[in-house]
Scaffold this motif. Structure first.
Motif, PDB file in Angstrom:
ATOM      1  N   GLY A  80       0.807  -1.211   0.000  1.00 54.27           N
ATOM      2  CA  GLY A  80       0.000   0.000   0.000  1.00 54.27           C
ATOM      3  C   GLY A  80       0.840   1.261   0.000  1.00 54.27           C
ATOM      4  N   ALA A  81       1.749   1.385   0.959  1.00 53.85           N
ATOM      5  CA  ALA A  81       2.600   2.573   1.022  1.00 53.85           C
ATOM      6  C   ALA A  81       3.373   2.712  -0.281  1.00 53.85           C
ATOM      7  CB  ALA A  81       3.568   2.468   2.202  1.00 53.85           C
ATOM      8  N   ALA A  82       3.405   3.937  -0.829  1.00 55.25           N
ATOM      9  CA  ALA A  82       3.976   4.129  -2.165  1.00 55.25           C
ATOM     10  C   ALA A  82       5.457   3.769  -2.223  1.00 55.25           C
ATOM     11  CB  ALA A  82       3.774   5.580  -2.600  1.00 55.25           C
ATOM     12  N   ASP A  83       6.181   3.942  -1.113  1.00 57.89           N
ATOM     13  CA  ASP A  83       7.625   3.672  -1.156  1.00 57.89           C
ATOM     14  C   ASP A  83       7.962   2.222  -0.814  1.00 57.89           C
ATOM     15  OD1 ASP A  83       7.079   3.772   1.540  1.00 57.89           O
ATOM     16  OD2 ASP A  83       8.707   5.152   2.040  1.00 57.89           O
ATOM     17  N   LEU A  84       6.971   1.368  -0.749  1.00 55.53           N
ATOM     18  CA  LEU A  84       7.253  -0.063  -0.578  1.00 55.53           C
ATOM     19  C   LEU A  84       7.168  -0.826  -1.899  1.00 55.53           C
ATOM     20  CD1 LEU A  84       5.792  -0.923   2.944  1.00 55.53           C
ATOM     21  CD2 LEU A  84       8.184  -0.638   2.274  1.00 55.53           C
ATOM     22  N   ILE A  85       7.064  -0.111  -3.007  1.00 49.92           N
ATOM     23  CA  ILE A  85       7.280  -0.733  -4.310  1.00 49.92           C
ATOM     24  C   ILE A  85       8.793  -0.897  -4.489  1.00 49.92           C
ATOM     25  CG2 ILE A  85       7.460   1.435  -5.616  1.00 49.92           C
ATOM     26  CD1 ILE A  85       5.813   0.105  -7.859  1.00 49.92           C
ATOM     27  N   THR A  86       9.222  -1.813  -5.361  1.00 51.88           N
ATOM     28  CA  THR A  86      10.653  -1.932  -5.634  1.00 51.88           C
ATOM     29  C   THR A  86      11.120  -0.758  -6.499  1.00 51.88           C
ATOM     30  OG1 THR A  86      10.321  -3.199  -7.654  1.00 51.88           O
ATOM     31  CG2 THR A  86      10.590  -4.464  -5.606  1.00 51.88           C
ATOM     32  N   VAL A  87      12.419  -0.518  -6.443  1.00 49.44           N
ATOM     33  CA  VAL A  87      13.005   0.502  -7.317  1.00 49.44           C
ATOM     34  C   VAL A  87      12.716   0.163  -8.780  1.00 49.44           C
ATOM     35  CG1 VAL A  87      15.183   1.498  -8.101  1.00 49.44           C
ATOM     36  CG2 VAL A  87      14.804   1.098  -5.649  1.00 49.44           C
ATOM     37  N   ARG A  88      12.852  -1.112  -9.141  1.00 55.04           N
ATOM     38  CA  ARG A  88      12.592  -1.508 -10.532  1.00 55.04           C
ATOM     39  C   ARG A  88      11.157  -1.174 -10.923  1.00 55.04           C
ATOM     40  NH1 ARG A  88      14.079  -7.561 -12.349  1.00 55.04           N
ATOM     41  NH2 ARG A  88      16.078  -6.780 -11.565  1.00 55.04           N
ATOM     42  N   GLY A  89      10.229  -1.491 -10.041  1.00 57.55           N
ATOM     43  CA  GLY A  89       8.827  -1.207 -10.323  1.00 57.55           C
ATOM     44  C   GLY A  89       8.576   0.285 -10.484  1.00 57.55           C
ATOM     45  N   ALA A  90       9.143   1.087  -9.586  1.00 55.33           N
ATOM     46  CA  ALA A  90       8.932   2.540  -9.640  1.00 55.33           C
ATOM     47  C   ALA A  90       9.518   3.121 -10.924  1.00 55.33           C
ATOM     48  CB  ALA A  90       9.560   3.205  -8.418  1.00 55.33           C
ATOM     49  N   ARG A  91      10.690   2.622 -11.317  1.00 57.06           N
ATOM     50  CA  ARG A  91      11.335   3.138 -12.528  1.00 57.06           C
ATOM     51  C   ARG A  91      10.510   2.818 -13.778  1.00 57.06           C
ATOM     52  NH1 ARG A  91      17.606   1.340 -11.266  1.00 57.06           N
ATOM     53  NH2 ARG A  91      18.254   3.295 -10.274  1.00 57.06           N
ATOM     54  N   ILE A  92       9.941   1.625 -13.823  1.00 60.14           N
ATOM     55  CA  ILE A  92       9.131   1.269 -15.000  1.00 60.14           C
ATOM     56  C   ILE A  92       7.844   2.092 -15.012  1.00 60.14           C
ATOM     57  CG2 ILE A  92       7.900  -0.601 -16.188  1.00 60.14           C
ATOM     58  CD1 ILE A  92      10.011  -2.532 -14.980  1.00 60.14           C
ATOM     59  N   LEU A  93       7.234   2.269 -13.818  1.00 61.59           N
ATOM     60  CA  LEU A  93       6.023   3.109 -13.746  1.00 61.59           C
ATOM     61  C   LEU A  93       6.289   4.511 -14.286  1.00 61.59           C
ATOM     62  CD1 LEU A  93       4.278   2.457 -10.299  1.00 61.59           C
ATOM     63  CD2 LEU A  93       3.385   1.967 -12.578  1.00 61.59           C
ATOM     64  N   ALA A  94       7.495   5.026 -13.990  1.00 58.91           N
ATOM     65  CA  ALA A  94       7.812   6.406 -14.372  1.00 58.91           C
ATOM     66  C   ALA A  94       7.888   6.591 -15.884  1.00 58.91           C
ATOM     67  CB  ALA A  94       9.122   6.843 -13.711  1.00 58.91           C
ATOM     68  N   VAL A  95       8.150   5.524 -16.620  1.00 58.49           N
ATOM     69  CA  VAL A  95       8.289   5.661 -18.072  1.00 58.49           C
ATOM     70  C   VAL A  95       7.197   4.913 -18.847  1.00 58.49           C
ATOM     71  CG1 VAL A  95      10.790   6.008 -17.921  1.00 58.49           C
ATOM     72  CG2 VAL A  95       9.878   3.691 -18.275  1.00 58.49           C
ATOM     73  N   ALA A  96       6.265   4.300 -18.115  1.00 61.13           N
ATOM     74  CA  ALA A  96       5.232   3.502 -18.792  1.00 61.13           C
ATOM     75  C   ALA A  96       4.334   4.386 -19.650  1.00 61.13           C
ATOM     76  CB  ALA A  96       4.400   2.755 -17.754  1.00 61.13           C
ATOM     77  N   ASP A  97       3.887   3.829 -20.756  1.00 61.90           N
ATOM     78  CA  ASP A  97       2.955   4.548 -21.622  1.00 61.90           C
ATOM     79  C   ASP A  97       1.517   4.417 -21.137  1.00 61.90           C
ATOM     80  OD1 ASP A  97       4.886   5.377 -23.667  1.00 61.90           O
ATOM     81  OD2 ASP A  97       5.080   3.223 -24.040  1.00 61.90           O
TER      82      ASP A  97
ATOM     83  N   GLY B 124      15.487  -5.204   4.172  1.00 62.87           N
ATOM     84  CA  GLY B 124      15.606  -6.338   3.260  1.00 62.87           C
ATOM     85  C   GLY B 124      16.156  -5.864   1.934  1.00 62.87           C
ATOM     86  N   ALA B 125      17.275  -6.463   1.511  1.00 63.17           N
ATOM     87  CA  ALA B 125      17.913  -6.065   0.259  1.00 63.17           C
ATOM     88  C   ALA B 125      17.226  -6.697  -0.935  1.00 63.17           C
ATOM     89  CB  ALA B 125      19.384  -6.469   0.270  1.00 63.17           C
ATOM     90  N   GLY B 126      16.363  -7.679  -0.682  1.00 65.48           N
ATOM     91  CA  GLY B 126      15.811  -8.443  -1.802  1.00 65.48           C
ATOM     92  C   GLY B 126      16.775  -9.540  -2.231  1.00 65.48           C
ATOM     93  N   PRO B 127      16.452 -10.197  -3.366  1.00 64.51           N
ATOM     94  CA  PRO B 127      17.158 -11.428  -3.724  1.00 64.51           C
ATOM     95  C   PRO B 127      18.579 -11.221  -4.216  1.00 64.51           C
ATOM     96  CG  PRO B 127      15.657 -10.793  -5.465  1.00 64.51           C
ATOM     97  CD  PRO B 127      15.388  -9.870  -4.314  1.00 64.51           C
ATOM     98  N   GLY B 128      18.921 -10.032  -4.708  1.00 65.72           N
ATOM     99  CA  GLY B 128      20.273  -9.853  -5.225  1.00 65.72           C
ATOM    100  C   GLY B 128      20.379  -8.647  -6.137  1.00 65.72           C
ATOM    101  N   ALA B 129      19.552  -8.588  -7.170  1.00 68.02           N
ATOM    102  CA  ALA B 129      19.606  -7.458  -8.101  1.00 68.02           C
ATOM    103  C   ALA B 129      19.385  -6.158  -7.333  1.00 68.02           C
ATOM    104  CB  ALA B 129      18.544  -7.618  -9.191  1.00 68.02           C
ATOM    105  N   ALA B 130      20.225  -5.159  -7.620  1.00 70.56           N
ATOM    106  CA  ALA B 130      20.202  -3.932  -6.820  1.00 70.56           C
ATOM    107  C   ALA B 130      18.860  -3.209  -6.895  1.00 70.56           C
ATOM    108  CB  ALA B 130      21.324  -3.006  -7.262  1.00 70.56           C
ATOM    109  N   ASP B 131      18.164  -3.324  -8.029  1.00 69.87           N
ATOM    110  CA  ASP B 131      16.908  -2.581  -8.179  1.00 69.87           C
ATOM    111  C   ASP B 131      15.696  -3.362  -7.666  1.00 69.87           C
ATOM    112  OD1 ASP B 131      16.796  -4.421 -10.215  1.00 69.87           O
ATOM    113  OD2 ASP B 131      16.250  -2.986 -11.781  1.00 69.87           O
ATOM    114  N   LEU B 132      15.932  -4.475  -7.003  1.00 68.48           N
ATOM    115  CA  LEU B 132      14.807  -5.183  -6.378  1.00 68.48           C
ATOM    116  C   LEU B 132      14.715  -4.883  -4.880  1.00 68.48           C
ATOM    117  CD1 LEU B 132      14.639  -8.574  -8.313  1.00 68.48           C
ATOM    118  CD2 LEU B 132      13.113  -6.593  -8.484  1.00 68.48           C
TER     119      LEU B 132
END
Lengths: 267, 267
Positions: free
Chosen positions: A29-46, B25-33
């Motif tokens: 729920g909290a916006a900053d508990l998404i992964t960095v990868r997820g947030a980065r893709i959201l930022a550029v998604a069409d 929690g760092a996640g599984p390994g990949a830095a952006d996870l």
């Protein structure tokens, strides 16, 4: 102290996502508990197709204005799964970066299989970005590991109130069972769980409106407790000896009813 | 299409972490996870105590030069838990933002209870930031939900090879069991799991060196398979009917031995 000098201070480099569908876990729920990868893709998604369970603050990650609410939520109107599948495939066929944003982790009780099957069948490039599932976020909020070396080395996640948990009576966490908690309690006690086994009930995990209650298994069996919770909010139910301390720390479920009417009125 | 215009495009605002200890929690390994919350705290932390299992790319999030390797890794030298606890409490007492970075999720088989007890006892402010646990990251990499409505609505996470999984023979994922897989297979078959139940074995999940193998439960029981894996790499073992398709998609474990010597030599 065995310190290491580090010269690199840049964040790890992100590569741009290639067109296709990204099934992304939004977390609890909290916006900053998404992964960095997820947030980065959201930022550029069409285009972003998002679940009704997604907290709206999550959508602030997005720069696209093409946001499509889909998905299901306790009894509310929802797009049919087949229509969601078609929308995902259609958007991907336009060479777009398409996000399917799901609450929690997309693969834990997220009904992702049908979407995956549709994407596979259409030959669409797709990836899955994991998310923090609610059971783990609730554990973090409680600061209580669901397994400990002494009490439990097994954690079961389930949506089935009528089935047994682990035969060693270890920690069980139930998703989407808020309307069936009497059955959960009676089943576990019939299988030999002690009647004083601690239970934590966590609503709206990680959001400002989060509430936590505790009771014992026999208290849980006393009656329908779903009316303790706010409409349309997800509740995760954590059962096991590891939660003994939470019986003192959380509000007793059995005495929470008097506060409920007021809360329900303002929600 | 039911689109919504969104005017806010800023990422959700972060508040600065207050001094104390953050079990992240760092996640599984990949830095952006890692989660956004975890990455943001790492970026401003004064001192970071990190596990040996952490991939070094993760540390590029940090601007602090005070990075202390601690923790355990299959057989390698490790700081004693009591010493780690003392370091965390000492650093927090200097009014610093202290990070304890753990692989996966800090509360899933992460031995966090002892650190939490020490922090509680010392009256230190601390928070837990959840991470993507390896089982879910491996599921995302395989694009395979561990539960589906048809085959399994229960997922068990465990470290115990000699115990039963769920009595309905549903999906089980084993952590830290790479040296005991014959026992895992024999136990499950003794409990009625069909001998052709699919098994996926995922090594170094989400890292460039990730490898996945598949076999059936009777193949897993044939002999010690830990020598298929690289030294010191974590392996997660996923067992259940939901993985039937992966038997075709992943390398067969039973034929992978010939490639192993070469891989081990370059690792």
């Amino acid at each position: 102290m065995n310190s290491t000098q580090v010269t690199t201070v840049n964040a790890p480099i992100a590569s741009s996502p290639i067109p296709g569908v990204y099934l992304i876990g939004a977390g609890p729920g909290a916006a900053d508990l998404i992964t960095v990868r997820g947030a980065r893709i959201l930022a550029v998604a069409d285009i972003i197709f998002y679940d009704a369970l997604i907290d709206m603050s999550m959508l602030e990650w997005c720069t696209s204005t093409n946001m499509v609410p889909v998905g299901k939520r306790c009894g509310a109107h929802s797009s049919s799964q087949r229509f969601i599948n078609k929308q995902l495939v259609d958007a991907a066929s336009k060479n777009l970066v398409v996000v399917r944003l799901k609450g929690g982790d997309p693969l834990i009780f997220g009904r992702a299989q049908e979407e995956i099957d549709a994407l596979e069948q259409a030959g669409v490039h797709y990836e899955v970005v994991p998310g923090i599932t609610t059971a783990l976020a609730a554990s973090a909020q409680l600061k209580q590991p669901p397994t400990t070396r002494e009490l439990s080395r097994t954690l079961t996640l389930t949506t089935l109130p009528g089935r047994c948990s682990h035969e060693d009576h270890k920690t069980s966490i139930y998703y989407m069972a808020r309307d069936q908690l009497t059955e959960v309690a009676n089943t576990l006690m019939a299988q030999g769980y002690p009647s004083n086994t601690p239970v934590c009930l966590m609503e709206s995990v990680s959001l400002p409106s989060e509430r936590g209650f505790a009771c014992t298994l026999d208290e849980l069996s006393l009656g329908d407790v779903h009316h303790h919770f706010l409409d349309r909010q997800p509740v995760v139910v954590m059962i096991g000896e590891v939660y003994r301390k939470q019986l003192q720390l959380l509000s007793p479920l059995i005495r929470s009813e008097s506060n409920f009417a007021a809360l329900q009125a303002v929600s």
